[in-house]
Design a protein around this motif. Sequence first.
Motif, PDB file in Angstrom:
ATOM      1  N   THR A 299       0.826  -1.208   0.000  1.00  0.00           N
ATOM      2  CA  THR A 299       0.000   0.000   0.000  1.00  0.00           C
ATOM      3  C   THR A 299       0.857   1.253   0.000  1.00  0.00           C
ATOM      4  OG1 THR A 299      -1.767  -1.176   1.174  1.00  0.00           O
ATOM      5  CG2 THR A 299      -1.809   1.231   1.234  1.00  0.00           C
ATOM      6  N   PRO A 326      -6.228   6.855  -2.249  1.00  0.00           N
ATOM      7  CA  PRO A 326      -7.275   5.861  -1.949  1.00  0.00           C
ATOM      8  C   PRO A 326      -8.348   6.384  -1.013  1.00  0.00           C
ATOM      9  CG  PRO A 326      -5.110   4.828  -1.887  1.00  0.00           C
ATOM     10  CD  PRO A 326      -4.876   6.295  -2.036  1.00  0.00           C
ATOM     11  N   THR A 541      -9.180  -0.626  -4.350  1.00  0.00           N
ATOM     12  CA  THR A 541      -7.923  -0.993  -3.684  1.00  0.00           C
ATOM     13  C   THR A 541      -8.118  -2.244  -2.861  1.00  0.00           C
ATOM     14  OG1 THR A 541      -8.495   0.496  -1.848  1.00  0.00           O
ATOM     15  CG2 THR A 541      -7.120   1.377  -3.602  1.00  0.00           C
TER      16      THR A 541
END
Length: 541
Positions: A299, A326, A541
Amino acid sequence: MGVEAHATNERVTGRRWTVRLDPVGRGRADVRVSCSRPACAAQVLPSAADGRTAAIAHLKAHLRAGPAPRPSVQCACRAEECHTHIRPAGPRERPVPWRCGGAVVLAVITDREGRWWQVLECCSRCAAAHPTAKVVATAPAAEAPAQARADGFRADAPAPATPGGPAATTPTFSAVSPHFSHSATAAATGTAVPQQASGPRSSAPRSAPRSARPTRKRPPRGRIAQRLVPHDLRPVALRDELTELGELFRAYQARTEPDLAVLADLHARKAEAFNAWAEVTADTGLRLDARRAEQAAATARLQHLHRIGQAPDGEGPAVVRLLTAPAQWNHARAVLAHVAENAPLPGAEARLLVLMVTLRTAQSGVGNLVGQDIKGLPLQDPEHLVGQLVESGWLGISGTVEELIASRPESPTRISVPSLTPDEDDPGPFTFGRKLRPKLSGWAQRVVGEKKLRKGKTGADVRLLALALATGADGEGRLGPGGEGIGLDALASWCAVDPGDLSDLVDRLTAADWLAEADVTGTLLTGRLTERVLPLGCPLT
């Protein structure tokens, strides 16, 4: 003995107070500075920067005016049954009930966002356990041998004098790096170790008394992710790697600016080290921590690539998206889901208008609107639709519907949505801040008013489908999680149409160069967004 023990139980608890910085109200810039000390009144400052300056000045004034830390007080941190203080290194070392270890210090602890500052009169071990703690003063070592005997073994007490040798000196403590007597050598404590005499008839003892023997110095124990690295962990290279990683993570937390590339590398090293640790100890918890570290590394690396404008794995130039993070993509999906569940009127046109008005008023329940904002939407009768929203009570306007439709940018119309207005009991359905609201509103306007959708004179249902697909594709534009497609029922519900009408809407988007390789099956829509509209996407995501 009894009198001294009673005196220990009557120790005064260390001082403890907090200075806080809080918002005055939702949607307001002014802040409130408050202090937990009863004689201090709260202040209201016009901005967060002014409030932070005033809070720090107030805290410094207390520190200058207050007394120095007292060597015999009860640790304020331990009084609250703190479980984060550093534990003793040896199994025989038992700290006294009122002291975790080390000298009494006056420490300032703060959060990284600068919202509160807490002053503690506590032990140096408790201060060292907090990564943000700053020691501003240290109490002198207390000279109370009788009290030490009443309390039993103390980790910070000097060693007793040996017979015939020099008296043990009291160790000194530094405000920066405290020293504890349990890790001191015999030379540091001033204890003389007798030497064995030569000759067969010597009357000297073969070894020094236990109290005079030097303490074996153990290697320092590392700490990472709330775990202590064992002294006897093998291989030694793994133990050293875990210890170093813990120090690097703490150093990263102390940085003033984030570096996602560095953070991703740290998480990747942590995942590898924890996997090796799990293999050695067969600990399932370590394997789970390693897996979470791998996910955190991926991430952080993806976020870093988005920030610097590069594609994952060096596959070419990254997509420069209108919404870049995100968190912003998730907030966009949250607004669409809220409108789908709370639209006051049926039909695609009503839902599209409700969405655009919601984005204008999402933060505080109020906003501005001009006639072009409504006339630019594909609505057959905008005046009638706005009138219906006003009659239903969902929308409030300052003036008449005709005045709203005729209003211009230099004189916008004030609107309000009562269901989005926060109060003391209900903060509202959305959690994003004031700066993100116009970004989300601008993103929705760019999607709805996209050039080819306007030229193709597409209706509200087609543009709602474009919004749904923009938030339902992955980073490469493939529809659905993993490119497996999106359910037709969910799309039909959002677009306020029958599932059988979706094929025509998909054809309209394909003709507008929004979709490629589109295929409508019995339950799914598969395909991908074209590269032309990828900048408008909010990847899954």
